[in-house]
Write an enzyme that holds these catalytic residues in place. Structure first.
Site, PDB file in Angstrom:
ATOM      1  N   LYS A  62       9.245  -6.454  -0.012  1.00  9.24           N
ATOM      2  CA  LYS A  62       8.265  -7.040  -0.932  1.00  9.24           C
ATOM      3  C   LYS A  62       9.015  -7.671  -2.101  1.00  9.24           C
ATOM      4  CE  LYS A  62       4.147  -5.665  -3.596  1.00  9.24           C
ATOM      5  NZ  LYS A  62       3.326  -4.504  -4.016  1.00  9.24           N
ATOM      6  N   SER A 137      -1.603  -5.186  -3.060  1.00  7.97           N
ATOM      7  CA  SER A 137      -0.800  -6.360  -3.279  1.00  7.97           C
ATOM      8  C   SER A 137       0.281  -6.609  -2.217  1.00  7.97           C
ATOM      9  CB  SER A 137      -0.138  -6.277  -4.657  1.00  7.97           C
ATOM     10  OG  SER A 137       0.722  -5.152  -4.723  1.00  7.97           O
ATOM     11  N   SER A 161      -1.617  -0.424  -3.234  1.00 11.37           N
ATOM     12  CA  SER A 161      -1.013  -1.643  -2.690  1.00 11.37           C
ATOM     13  C   SER A 161      -0.198  -1.515  -1.415  1.00 11.37           C
ATOM     14  CB  SER A 161      -0.141  -2.298  -3.748  1.00 11.37           C
ATOM     15  OG  SER A 161      -0.946  -3.106  -4.557  1.00 11.37           O
TER      16      SER A 161
HETATM   17  N1  GLN Z   1      -5.375  -3.295  -6.408  1.00  8.56           N
HETATM   18  C1  GLN Z   1      -4.755  -2.554  -7.443  1.00  8.56           C
HETATM   19  C2  GLN Z   1      -4.526  -3.422  -8.658  1.00  8.56           C
HETATM   20  O1  GLN Z   1      -4.853  -4.545  -8.608  1.00  8.56           O
HETATM   21  C3  GLN Z   1      -3.468  -1.928  -6.980  1.00  8.56           C
HETATM   22  C4  GLN Z   1      -2.271  -2.771  -7.107  1.00  8.56           C
HETATM   23  C5  GLN Z   1      -1.015  -2.062  -6.722  1.00  8.56           C
HETATM   24  O2  GLN Z   1      -1.038  -0.952  -6.205  1.00  8.56           O
HETATM   25  N2  GLN Z   1       0.098  -2.698  -7.010  1.00  8.56           N
HETATM   26  O3  GLN Z   1      -4.045  -2.979  -9.641  1.00  8.56           O
END
Ligand code: GLN
Length: 471
Positions: A62, A137, A161
Site C-alpha cells: 500500500k 482505504s 481499512s
Molecule cells: N474508513 C475509515 C476512515 O475513513 C478507516 C480508514 C482506515 O482504516 N485507514 O477513516
C-alpha cells in the site's frame, strides 16, 4: 496462486507471469499507483536471505508505507514525487525475507476513506463489478489480490481499512493487535490506531506473512515485545467446545439483509464444527463511529501538520513569502477529505471544545475497550459482519457521513486495539463478495486465524467459492 501453493512453483516464471498479469489488468483496475519493471525488481532482491516462505514471491505494498528509492505518495498529490530514503520496517522485513516488491497499491489519499474514491490518482473499482468500489482505504491492495495480480499485499488499518476492502473484494484481511506490527516508515494517519497487516488469498497465507512482519521494533516505541509465535501452528486446531460471541448491538445499525444472511449461515457452519454460539452485549457500540471520527481526526490533523512543502513533497509555486507558501501548498496539495479531517480534528482539539469532544471521545474509547474485555471473559472470539453492505456503487456515497457509517463494525475494534480478521463467507445475489469478521483478545492472532482457517476449510467446496472476478 496462494503463497502456500507457490512454494512448489517456478518462481522466476511466476514473477514474469505476475508482471504480465499486472500489465493486462491495470488499465481496467488501476490497483497500483506505481508498478515496477522486471529490471527494477532485480535491484532490491536479496538473494542472500536464503529460502524463506516468501522468497522470490511478488508482493504489493500500500502506497502509505515508505519504500527506499521508490516513489511513495500515500495516494496524495501532496507527496507526488516523494522518494523515501529508507524502508518502513515492514518493508525491510519483507525484503530481508526475499520478497519481491512489484508495485505500490492505490488507496484513499492518506488512507482517509472506505472506497479509494479519495485517491488523488483515480479510483480502484471492484474486480467483481467494475461499477462498484473496491472498498478502502486499502482498496488497491485488496483488488489486486482478488484479481490475481499479486498473491498478497500489505495494507494498513486505522478504522477498517484492511478488513472492509478485503470483505468487498472477497479476500482475507488481517488487522493485527495495535503494536504487533511496527509503524515505523508508515505515513501516519492516526498514530494510536494505525496497524499494518496482510491482505491475502487464504488464512494460512495471512499467518505466513504475519510471521515475517510481526515483532518488537526499536524504531517504534509502541511495538510490543511479547514473543511472536508461529502463527501457522494452531491453524488446524479443533474448535470443539469453543465459544463464539455474537454482539446483539450489531443487528440494526443499517445492516443489509443479504449481509445478515451470510452472517447467519456462517454461524451454522461454526455450530457444525462444535462451537457454542453465545449472545453477548457490547453496549457502547453505537458511539463507536462518533468516537472514532473525533479521535482519528484529532490525530490526523496533528500528523498532517508536517506537510508544508519545505523539505519534501508538493510545493506551491509563485508564493509571496514563506507564510503564503505554506497556505498555498496546503490549499493546493490537500484534497477535500484531508481538509475536512484537518478542520474537524483542529476543532475537536481547540481549547474551548477539547473537553466536550476530544476528552469525551477518549473516555468513550475506554468504555468500548472495556465492553470487549468483559465480553472476552465469556467467549473466546467475537463474530460479526465486516461492513453493513456489500460493495456500493462508485459515486453512491457522496455524503461523507454516509461513508463514515460504513465503519460501524470495524471502528470500535480499532479503538480497542484488538486483532480482527475479515474472511470471505459468501456472496450477494448480484455476485458481490461478503465477509465476516472474527475479533480476538489482544495478541490472540493465533486464535482468530485458527477460527478463520477452520471456516475456510469447512466451506472450501461451497458453490459460492466457484464465482470468478470479471477482470
Ligand atoms: N474508513 C475509515 C476512515 O475513513 C478507516 C480508514 C482506515 O482504516 N485507514 O477513516
Amino acid at each position: 496462486m496462494s503463497i502456500k501453493e507457490l512454494q512448489k512453483q517456478d518462481k522466476v516464471k511466476f514473477l514474469a507471469d505476475t508482471l504480465d498479469r499486472i500489465k493486462e489488468v491495470e488499465p481496467k483496475l488501476h490497483a497500483f499507483v506505481t508498478t515496477l519493471t522486471a529490471e527494477d525488481v532485480k535491484k532490491d532482491y536479496r538473494s542472500e536471505s536464503g529460502m524463506t516462505k516468501l522468497s522470490g514471491i511478488p508482493v504489493g505494498i500500500k502506497d502509505v508505507l515508505c519504500t527506499r528509492n521508490l516513489r511513495t505518495t500515500a495516494s496524495a498529490k501532496m507527496l507526488d514525487g516523494f522518494i523515501p530514503p529508507y524502508d518502513a520496517t515492514v518493508v525491510k522485513k519483507l525484503k530481508d525475507a526475499g520478497a519481491i516488491i512489484v508495485g505500490k497499491n492505490n488507496c484513499d489519499a492518506w488512507a482517509h476513506g472506505a472506497s479509494t474514491e479519495n485517491s488523488d490518482y483515480g479510483v480502484t473499482p471492484n474486480p467483481w463489478d467494475l461499477t462498484r468500489v473496491s472498498g478502502g482505504s486499502s482498496g488497491g491492495s485488496a483488488a489486486a489480490v482478488a484479481a490475481g495480480e499479486i498473491p498478497y499485499s500489505i495494507g494498513t488499518d486505522t478504522g477498517g481499512s484492511i478488513r472492509q476492502p478485503a470483505s468487498f473484494c472477497g479476500v482475507v484481511g488481517l488487522k493485527p493487535t495495535y503494536g504487533r506490527v511496527s509503524r515505523y516508515g508508515l505515513i501516519a494517519m492516526a498514530s494510536s490506531l494505525d496497524c499494518p497487516g496482510p491482505i491475502t488469498q487464504t488464512v494460512e497465507d495471512a499467518a505466513i506473512v504475519l510471521n515475517t512482519i510481526a515483532g518488537k521494533d526499536e524504531k517504534d516505541a509502541t511495538t510490543s515485545d511479547s514473543p511472536v509465535p508461529d502463527y501457522t501452528k494452531d491453524l488446524d486446531k479443533s474448535l470443539k467446545g469453543m465459544k463464539i460471541g455474537v454482539p446483539k448491538e450489531y443487528f440494526g445499525l443499517g445492516l443489509d439483509k443479504e449481509v445478515e444472511e451470510v452472517f447467519r449461515n456462517s454461524l451454522k457452519v461454526y455450530e457444525k464444527l462444535g462451537v457454542e454460539i453465545v449472545d453477548i452485549t457490547l453496549p457502547h457500540t453505537e458511539y463507536g463511529v462518533a468516537a472514532y471520527y473525533i479521535i482519528m481526526t484529532a490525530e490526523t490533523s496533528s500528523n498532517l501538520g508536517r506537510y508544508d512543502g519545505v523539505k519534501y513533497g508538493y510545493n506551491a509555486k509563485e508564493s509571496k513569502d514563506l507564510i503564503d507558501s505554506y497556505f498555498k501548498t496546503r490549499d493546493e496539495g490537500f484534497g477535500d477529505e484531508a481538509k475536512r479531517r484537518i478542520m474537524l480534528g483542529t476543532y475537536v482539539l481547540s481549547s474551548g471544545y477539547y473537553d466536550a469532544y476530544y476528552l469525551k471521545a477518549a473516555k468513550v474509547r475506554r468504555l468500548i475497550h472495556d465492553d470487549f474485555i468483559k465480553a472476552f471473559e465469556k467467549v473466546d472470539v467475537i463474530l460479526s459482519p465486516v461492513a453493513p453492505t456489500p460493495a456500493f456503487k462508485i459515486g453512491e456515497k457522496a455524503d461523507p457521513v454516509s461513508m463514515y457509517l460504513a465503519d460501524v463494525f470495524t471502528a470500535p475494534v480499532s479503538l480497542a486495539g484488538l486483532p480482527a480478521v475479515s474472511i470471505p463467507a459468501g456472496f450477494s445475489k448480484d455476485k458481490l463478495p461478503i465477509g465476516i469478521q472474527i475479533i480476538g483478545p489482544h495478541f490472540e492472532e493465533s486464535k482468530i486465524l485458527n477460527v478463520a482457517h477452520m471456516f475456510e476449510k469447512a466451506t472450501e467446496n461451497d458453490e459460492w467459492r466457484k464465482n470468478k472476478v470479471v477482470v
